[in-house]
Design an enzyme around this catalytic site. Structure first.
Site, PDB file in Angstrom:
ATOM      1  N   SER A 201       0.991  -1.614  -0.113  1.00  0.00           N
ATOM      2  CA  SER A 201      -0.247  -0.231   0.246  1.00  0.00           C
ATOM      3  C   SER A 201       0.863   1.257  -0.547  1.00  0.00           C
ATOM      4  CB  SER A 201      -1.127   0.158   0.860  1.00  0.00           C
ATOM      5  OG  SER A 201      -1.935   1.199   0.783  1.00  0.00           O
ATOM      6  N   ASP A 369     -10.181  -3.926  -5.391  1.00  0.00           N
ATOM      7  CA  ASP A 369      -9.168  -3.355  -4.745  1.00  0.00           C
ATOM      8  C   ASP A 369      -9.842  -1.585  -5.399  1.00  0.00           C
ATOM      9  OD1 ASP A 369      -7.775  -1.380  -2.934  1.00  0.00           O
ATOM     10  OD2 ASP A 369      -6.027  -2.349  -2.941  1.00  0.00           O
ATOM     11  N   HIS A 396      -8.246  -5.013  -0.649  1.00  0.00           N
ATOM     12  CA  HIS A 396      -6.919  -3.989  -0.632  1.00  0.00           C
ATOM     13  C   HIS A 396      -5.856  -4.721   0.253  1.00  0.00           C
ATOM     14  CE1 HIS A 396      -4.445  -0.946  -0.691  1.00  0.00           C
ATOM     15  NE2 HIS A 396      -4.231  -1.219   0.225  1.00  0.00           N
TER      16      HIS A 396
END
Length: 548
Positions: A201, A369, A396
């Site tokens: 991320s 996502d 995610h």
């Protein structure tokens, strides 16, 4: 103060605004509660769940630090302190090689996402689904970084954490200092030339930014794997939150102050029953991102959600909101004027990710996502060194905590590292080849790929004198200079003058990259099943990969 959206709010939106203010008030009240009383609430919660103390998820949930978490799996962790160039003190966590005999001379550096710390890498309830543990079993020297301001990195030589100045940092500081200074420290300790980088991320975004700002850093990284990579998110699912995110920085500071974002979250982690806390997380994720978390088992949520929040600055959140508003992966803008894009006499600099990164990159992203816009991301990265793998029906957080993360993510990370092992470049053809040991694991006894433009063939026969035999037609040797130049451009450590590139050469390079993507995709799909690894098993990931 200018409020551009109040006239368009629904009743639900107004409720959310009120809840934000209520949270701010509660946060202020919680600061007045004596620490012994908070400890009492925490003890009551632990007592109420004491019947489940022997479960792996409860052990992980209640473990205060990464040391206790890893000890559950009989793995020891070292602390290393890094002083950044601007005098923050960061903690790196290291899982050293099992022994010198097992060390494969490769070092891996993993970096967490937004509002996280190194804990997130080690909280899967099944051992073989923790990426650092699998890498450790394979003989890698594993390092996990921590951003300034999180639970492991709240020190500075002259700025106390209670001051506003301590929290005056954004993604810019992560990119200019935290990532490069951490990598430099790791190289200095391990005495290797390059590290393999893995980001999750925001950790991916920080690395993209850091690599784009430093040619020197490119020379010190051999591979980069971006898991659930963030760069220019599409936006937030909830209308009011998305509007807030794209509003003036001054408005955000009015809501959250200028220090820690949502400081009360730490207290909620400690004082709410796990079932209730996990429900709150699921509801928040649904409102903000439309995540349903169906791929994360309820048992896994007990362990993982307790490690989901770690402190960071409001300014770093504001930075993401500026990126959301501009839809550009840009540096932080200090101006407070909401309409400054129309009135400012200057442009905000973008991170030069497309032109300055010279590292093989694998993007692993979830098919559902909402934070990843893969097409926009690939346009902002060098086309000829980026490969991508889509994990269908994954969101995610699924990519690190999902029930099939071992086969859908970890195994592909391992394949990518081996596929682009620098030792697997044929001198004769200048083509990147998979490692010999892993090619033998492919289902067929013969693996052949013919280059679309140069006719180069690669064959593997189990009866050959070597595991990997490369055969090239002598008539195609004239093309080797082109191939060599292309590979130097993709994997070189210094800029190559491309002013004289013509359209034909660009088309050729595009074809080469497409063929590499095809080969890599087929190779990643041959990944072995790592399910037999568990906390009580002595079988290593290496044994699992080599087992027929």
């Amino acid at each position: 103060m200018y409020f551009p959206f109040l006239g368009r709010l629904s009743i639900t939106d107004y409720i959310i605004v009120v809840l934000v203010y209520i949270e701010s008030i509660i946060s202020s009240v919680l600061k007045l509660i004596p620490q012994p009383m908070i400890n009492l609430f925490e003890w009551l919660i632990n007592f109420s769940t004491s019947s489940d103390d022997n479960t792996i998820e409860e052990k992980l949930r209640s473990a205060p630090t990464i040391h206790e978490m890893c000890a559950i799996f009989d793995i020891s962790v070292e602390d290393h302190l890094v002083r950044t160039e601007d005098n923050y003190i960061l903690t790196l966590h290291r899982i050293p090689p099992i022994s010198k005999n097992r060390f494969n001379n490769k070092v891996v550096y993993l970096h967490h996402g937004l509002l996280m710390c190194s804990d997130v890498w080690c909280c899967n309830i099944e051992r073989h689904k923790n990426l650092p543990f699998v890498l450790h079993d394979l003989g890698y020297d594993v390092w996990m970084g921590n951003n300034r301001g999180n639970k492991y990195s709240t020190a500075h030589l002259n700025k106390p954490p209670k001051s506003n100045k301590f929290w005056d940092f954004s993604i810019d500081e992560f990119a200019f200092f935290d990532i490069p200074n951490s990598i430099e420290f790791i190289l200095d300790i391990t005495k290797v030339d390059k590290v393999i980088c893995i980001g999750f991320s925001q950790g991916s975004a920080q690395m993209f930014a850091a690599f784009s700002l430093s040619e020197k850093l490119n020379r010190k990284v051999s591979h980069f794997i971006a898991i659930a990579p963030a760069m220019t998110p599409k936006g937030l699912h909830n209308r009011i939150v998305d509007t807030l995110a794209k509003s003036s920085p001054g408005f955000m500071y009015l809501f959250f102050g200028r220090k820690i974002v949502l400081p009360s979250a730490v207290i909620w982690q400690r004082t709410l029953h796990p079932t209730l806390f996990n429900l709150c997380i699921d509801i928040a994720n649904k409102i903000l991102f439309n995540w349903k978390s169906f791929n994360i088992l309820p048992r896994q949520k007990i362990a993982s959600y307790a490690k989901l929040y770690s402190t960071t600055s409001v300014k770093s959140i504001v930075h993401w909101f500026q990126i959301l508003r501009s839809q550009k992966f840009q540096m932080f803008e200090e101006s407070d004027n909401m309409l400054n894009s129309l009135t400012r006499p200057y442009q905000i600099a973008n991170f030069p990710t497309r032109t300055n990164i010279k590292i093989p990159i694998l993007l692993i992203y979830g098919g559902i996502d909402s934070l990843v816009d893969i097409d926009v991301m690939k346009k902002n990265l060098p086309f000829n060194s980026v490969f991508d793998v889509k994990v269908d029906n994954y969101e995610h957080l699924d990519l690190i905590w999902g029930k099939d993360a071992d086969t859908l993510v970890i195994a592909k990370v391992l394949r990518f590292i081996e596929f682009f092992n620098p030792g697997n470049v044929s001198v004769k053809t200048n083509q990147l080849l998979p490692s010999a040991s892993l090619v033998e694991e492919l289902p067929s006894t013969t693996w052949k790929t013919t280059h679309p433009t140069h006719g180069l063939s690669y064959r593997t026969h189990s009866a050959d004198r070597s595991p990997l035999s490369v055969q090239a037609d002598e008539a195609d040797e004239v093309h080797n200079a082109d191939n060599s130049r292309f590979l130097r451009r993709v994997f070189s450590t210094s800029a190559i003058d491309e002013d004289n590139e013509n359209e034909h050469q660009d088309d050729t390079e595009d074809q080469i990259h497409k063929e590499q993507q095809r080969r890599l995709s087929a190779y990643l799909e041959s990944s072995k099943d790592l399910r037999q690894l568990d906390a009580n098993s002595s079988t290593t990931a290496l044994d699992a990969l080599n087992k027929e």
